[in-house]
Design an enzyme around this catalytic site. Sequence first.
Site, PDB file in Angstrom:
ATOM      1  N   ARG A   1       0.828  -1.228  -0.211  1.00 31.19           N
ATOM      2  CA  ARG A   1       0.072   0.159   0.181  1.00 31.19           C
ATOM      3  C   ARG A   1       0.741   1.147  -0.006  1.00 31.19           C
ATOM      4  NH1 ARG A   1      -5.603  -0.760   1.751  1.00 31.19           N
ATOM      5  NH2 ARG A   1      -6.197  -2.477   0.716  1.00 31.19           N
TER       6      ARG A   1
ATOM      7  N   ARG B   1      -4.030   6.789   0.059  1.00 35.56           N
ATOM      8  CA  ARG B   1      -4.535   7.844   0.742  1.00 35.56           C
ATOM      9  C   ARG B   1      -3.811   8.574   1.464  1.00 35.56           C
ATOM     10  NH1 ARG B   1      -9.722   4.858   3.006  1.00 35.56           N
ATOM     11  NH2 ARG B   1      -8.085   3.407   3.317  1.00 35.56           N
TER      12      ARG B   1
ATOM     13  N   ARG C   1      -8.226  11.041  -6.251  1.00 29.99           N
ATOM     14  CA  ARG C   1      -9.457  10.455  -5.903  1.00 29.99           C
ATOM     15  C   ARG C   1     -10.661  11.596  -5.618  1.00 29.99           C
ATOM     16  NH1 ARG C   1     -12.170   7.579  -4.645  1.00 29.99           N
ATOM     17  NH2 ARG C   1     -12.002   6.411  -2.583  1.00 29.99           N
TER      18      ARG C   1
ATOM     19  N   ASP D   1      -6.173  -3.656  -7.242  1.00 31.92           N
ATOM     20  CA  ASP D   1      -6.908  -4.351  -6.124  1.00 31.92           C
ATOM     21  C   ASP D   1      -7.107  -5.697  -6.370  1.00 31.92           C
ATOM     22  OD1 ASP D   1      -8.379  -3.220  -3.382  1.00 31.92           O
ATOM     23  OD2 ASP D   1      -9.088  -4.889  -4.100  1.00 31.92           O
TER      24      ASP D   1
ATOM     25  N   TYR E   1     -13.657 -13.023   0.831  1.00 39.07           N
ATOM     26  CA  TYR E   1     -14.508 -11.910   0.410  1.00 39.07           C
ATOM     27  C   TYR E   1     -15.872 -12.225  -0.310  1.00 39.07           C
ATOM     28  CZ  TYR E   1     -11.030  -8.631   1.906  1.00 39.07           C
ATOM     29  OH  TYR E   1     -10.296  -7.657   2.651  1.00 39.07           O
TER      30      TYR E   1
HETATM   31  O1  CP3 Z   1       0.067  -1.591  -2.507  1.00 45.36           O
HETATM   32  C1  CP3 Z   1      -0.122  -0.918  -3.686  1.00 45.36           C
HETATM   33  O2  CP3 Z   1       0.212   0.431  -3.208  1.00 45.36           O
HETATM   34  C2  CP3 Z   1      -1.073  -1.264  -4.396  1.00 45.36           C
HETATM   35  C3  CP3 Z   1      -2.340  -1.125  -4.466  1.00 45.36           C
HETATM   36  C4  CP3 Z   1      -3.309  -2.031  -3.650  1.00 45.36           C
HETATM   37  C5  CP3 Z   1      -4.582  -1.958  -3.276  1.00 45.36           C
HETATM   38  N1  CP3 Z   1      -5.225  -3.002  -2.591  1.00 45.36           N
HETATM   39  C6  CP3 Z   1      -5.411  -0.497  -3.614  1.00 45.36           C
HETATM   40  C7  CP3 Z   1      -6.219  -0.342  -2.487  1.00 45.36           C
HETATM   41  C8  CP3 Z   1      -3.076  -3.295  -3.373  1.00 45.36           C
HETATM   42  C9  CP3 Z   1      -1.904  -4.296  -3.440  1.00 45.36           C
HETATM   43  C10 CP3 Z   1      -4.166  -3.779  -2.744  1.00 45.36           C
HETATM   44  C11 CP3 Z   1      -4.282  -5.187  -2.218  1.00 45.36           C
HETATM   45  C12 CP3 Z   1      -5.641  -5.622  -1.495  1.00 45.36           C
HETATM   46  N2  CP3 Z   1      -6.868  -5.085  -1.294  1.00 45.36           N
HETATM   47  C13 CP3 Z   1      -5.575  -6.519  -0.366  1.00 45.36           C
HETATM   48  C14 CP3 Z   1      -4.460  -7.221   0.233  1.00 45.36           C
HETATM   49  C15 CP3 Z   1      -3.455  -6.425   1.016  1.00 45.36           C
HETATM   50  C16 CP3 Z   1      -3.775  -6.453   2.307  1.00 45.36           C
HETATM   51  O3  CP3 Z   1      -3.977  -5.192   2.700  1.00 45.36           O
HETATM   52  O4  CP3 Z   1      -3.913  -7.242   2.995  1.00 45.36           O
HETATM   53  C17 CP3 Z   1      -6.873  -6.645   0.333  1.00 45.36           C
HETATM   54  C18 CP3 Z   1      -7.348  -7.485   1.360  1.00 45.36           C
HETATM   55  C19 CP3 Z   1      -7.610  -5.689  -0.306  1.00 45.36           C
HETATM   56  C20 CP3 Z   1      -9.039  -5.489  -0.436  1.00 45.36           C
HETATM   57  C21 CP3 Z   1      -9.363  -4.022  -0.055  1.00 45.36           C
HETATM   58  N3  CP3 Z   1      -9.272  -3.031  -0.863  1.00 45.36           N
HETATM   59  C22 CP3 Z   1      -9.750  -3.608   1.195  1.00 45.36           C
HETATM   60  C23 CP3 Z   1      -9.969  -4.345   2.465  1.00 45.36           C
HETATM   61  C24 CP3 Z   1      -9.989  -2.237   0.848  1.00 45.36           C
HETATM   62  C25 CP3 Z   1     -10.553  -1.307   2.149  1.00 45.36           C
HETATM   63  C26 CP3 Z   1      -9.523  -0.676   2.973  1.00 45.36           C
HETATM   64  C27 CP3 Z   1      -9.109   0.494   2.960  1.00 45.36           C
HETATM   65  O5  CP3 Z   1      -7.929   0.753   3.131  1.00 45.36           O
HETATM   66  O6  CP3 Z   1      -9.880   1.340   2.478  1.00 45.36           O
HETATM   67  C28 CP3 Z   1      -9.744  -1.915  -0.286  1.00 45.36           C
HETATM   68  C29 CP3 Z   1      -9.431  -0.374  -0.844  1.00 45.36           C
HETATM   69  C30 CP3 Z   1      -8.385  -0.102  -1.394  1.00 45.36           C
HETATM   70  N4  CP3 Z   1      -7.203  -0.899  -2.293  1.00 45.36           N
HETATM   71  C31 CP3 Z   1      -7.718   1.208  -1.168  1.00 45.36           C
HETATM   72  C32 CP3 Z   1      -6.336   1.292  -1.996  1.00 45.36           C
HETATM   73  C33 CP3 Z   1      -5.497   2.248  -2.248  1.00 45.36           C
HETATM   74  C34 CP3 Z   1      -8.235   2.291  -0.603  1.00 45.36           C
HETATM   75  C35 CP3 Z   1      -9.170   2.751  -1.430  1.00 45.36           C
HETATM   76  C36 CP3 Z   1      -9.381   4.192  -1.547  1.00 45.36           C
HETATM   77  O7  CP3 Z   1      -8.790   5.025  -2.178  1.00 45.36           O
HETATM   78  O8  CP3 Z   1     -10.646   4.632  -0.787  1.00 45.36           O
END
Ligand code: CP3
Length: 364
Positions: A42, A46, A55, A91, A168
């Site tokens: 990540r 944000r 965003r 994602d 999920y």
């Molecule tokens: O790492 C990076 O910079 C690459 C981008 C990336 C995202 N999701 C973008 C994202 C990666 C590698 C993921 C993987 C992901 N997504 C995982 C596995 C990694 C982990 O954290 O265990 C999981 C479980 C998800 C599912 C997911 N996507 C969740 C649970 C959420 C909500 C949580 C949150 O932080 O809001 C997301 C949304 C998400 N995916 C965001 C980002 C940058 C936040 C979205 C936003 O901009 O509002």
Amino acid sequence: MAMTDRTGDTSVSGSAGRFDQARFLRACRREPVDCTPVWFMRQAGRYMPEYRALRVHHSLLDLCQQPDLAAEVTLQPVRALGVDAAILFADILLPLIPMGAQLQFAAGEGPVIANPVRTDQDIMALRPVEVYESLAPVLQAVSLVRRELDGRTPLIGFAGAPFTLASYLIEGGGSRTYLHTKQLMYASPVAWHALMRKLARVVADYLVAQVKAGAQAVQLFDSWVGALSPDDYREYVFPYSRTVLSEVTATGVPVIHFGTDTATLLPAMAEAGGTVMGMDWRIPLGEGWKLVGTNKAVQGNLDPMVLLAPKDELARHVQRVLAQARGRPGHIFNTGHGLLPETPVDNVRTVVELVHELSERPMK
Ligand code: CP3
């Protein structure tokens, strides 16, 4: 976005070629490095003002599905932080959409799937995915980023592992207890195995396609697998992760196998596959390394919450992780899980500098 290929080099396939010496790729292969490579899960997101600015006008799914935007967000942390690897902006849940999931990211709630998969019929209705068609924007983003980076920084592709994706799909979103997931697993094992087979097929095809599009390493995220006992991991998950990992490893690029809360699962996860084993902060890195075997590289494992601490605390915690690795070839520094939205950008930059400075060593 400028799209010039400064070298005229058009070969962007896999690990081959003259850009193979980046310290991240060398560490994946357990070769000596000038200092420990570092990137963050990540690292785009944000906590970065550049990301928040995009965003305002685009949803998360927009960013993932428009290759030029996904490429831009992938590059933001590379420019701002000096990390040793880029990770594709996407994602793990994207491949579930062409399978039939009605996925939305609800503001403040995380992902929601409106039609959770709970019955035999639901599982049978999940569609196979032609990844080159249905996930074409992601693959285009991979190629765009490779061209932009021009070999300076390696690009990591990724996918969710079958168990984490299944959780999920079945829960319809995140979960604390995995009640529905475990219910399906224990009460309907035939249905469970059918679902895992379908997911493994899609995930393996998707990762191989990312490598063909130019990803120089890939990470398999089994983020929530720590909810399982070692016996259940072996029975319900291992065969499917192993299929995915062996198909992707056959492409020749390093494969990072990551989960959280995996202290008791690491030996089985390492047996399932992976060139590099990811681990979180709940296990000292040195102990984890013993469990996975010194024939594997390791990635981790600073608590991402440390990055919210006062700046003068950072060095002590970075040093502790480095001390666990003892300068052995094959350590990639990372957090044990994704960076939090509250993280000060400046602290992330400081950790990158600290890792490089504190691990500097003469090349043998
Ligand atoms: O790492 C990076 O910079 C690459 C981008 C990336 C995202 N999701 C973008 C994202 C990666 C590698 C993921 C993987 C992901 N997504 C995982 C596995 C990694 C982990 O954290 O265990 C999981 C479980 C998800 C599912 C997911 N996507 C969740 C649970 C959420 C909500 C949580 C949150 O932080 O809001 C997301 C949304 C998400 N995916 C965001 C980002 C940058 C936040 C979205 C936003 O901009 O509002």
